[in-house]
Design an enzyme around this catalytic site. Structure first.
Site: not given
Ligand SMILES: [Zn+2]
Length: 270
Positions: A2-3, A91, A110, A151
């Site tokens: 999931p983002e 789960h 997980r 950078r």
């Protein structure tokens, strides 16, 4: 994984069922997820009303007068609002039982997810020192330009740095750089102010679009077998190595930057 858009979609899906509700019980079926679950959650949360459900980076924050529960979906986590008597699966690790006879259930095969606790007036250490939210006015091209001077890291690695801006994961960084026409390998310090302005605009546009698309599956949060609607459609670069660029036909290339697969068009991105 999931983002940010999936986490925001989750927030919008559960918030109407949680906000203003009293938590009548907390069921912890195991002592830990990615990290130990603070045991005081089970004693402090019952009796509390959820004032609001906020998102910061990829954490969901359930605010109450007694403190704030922080939830992270990790790699495979899912939050659903279910009837309180829904059978428990293998789960299903945590239930927040609500006074609506429903439960907010955290499922995570997980177990890279997290449930943590923040006392009133405090900011959890995981939420300190992180950059602005990409969809707020605090994030723009000038932020990127100022922070990137000097950078030498690649602009893609820079864009994915949570200290610069939160929640721009690998998919969205690849897509935003494609849309802005910037080569992901370019040194962050060598990108102009004008190009960073374009990049910030594309980050906002793509994340907002992904959230909007995720919104079409909100009803799933009430289905026992529901899963969040992940945004993998209409990608222009990510996952398309060897396929023709949709803009110019050149095969999309893949390179590893910051240990992440990075997709780009060698013609469109400079
Ligand atoms: Zn191209």
């Amino acid at each position: 994984m999931p983002e940010l858009p999936e986490v925001e979609t989750t927030r919008r899906g559960i918030a109407p069922h949680i906000e203003g509700r009293r938590i009548t019980g907390v069921v912890l079926r195991r002592p830990d997820l990615r990290w130990p679950i603070p045991p005081e959650i089970a004693s402090l949360l019952p009796g509390q009303v959820v004032d609001s459900v906020e998102r910061r980076a990829k954490y969901l924050l359930l605010h109450t007068a007694a403190g704030t529960a922080l939830l992270h979906l990790g790699m495979s986590g899912m939050l659903r609002v279910l009837p309180g008597d829904t059978p428990i699966g293998k789960h299903d690790h945590v239930d927040f039982v609500l006074d609506s006879d429903r439960a907010l259930r955290f499922t995570d095969p997980r177990r890279f997810g997290a449930l943590l606790w923040q006392m009133p007036g405090e900011t959890h250490e995981l939420l300190t020192g992180i950059g602005p939210e990409p969809l707020t006015d605090a994030f723009d091209g000038d932020v990127l330009w100022h922070l990137s001077r000097g950078r030498s890291a690649s602009v893609k690695t820079f864009l994915m740095d949570n200290a610069v801006v939160v929640g721009v994961g690998n998919i969205y960084a690849s897509e935003a750089l494609f849309a802005a026409g910037i080569d992901p390998r370019r040194a962050a310090g060598k990108v102009s102010r004008e190009r960073y302005a374009r990049l910030a605009t594309e980050v906002k546009r793509i994340l907002a679009y992904a959230i909007e698309r995720g919104g079409t599956t909100l009803r799933d949060f009430l289905a026992p077998d529901g899963a969040p609607g992940y945004f993998f459609q209409e990608l222009n670069a990510y996952g398309r190595a060897g396929e023709a660029c949709k803009a110019c036909g050149t095969p999309i290339r893949v390179v590893t930057l910051g240990q992440r697969a990075s997709f780009y068009c060698p013609t469109c991105q400079r």
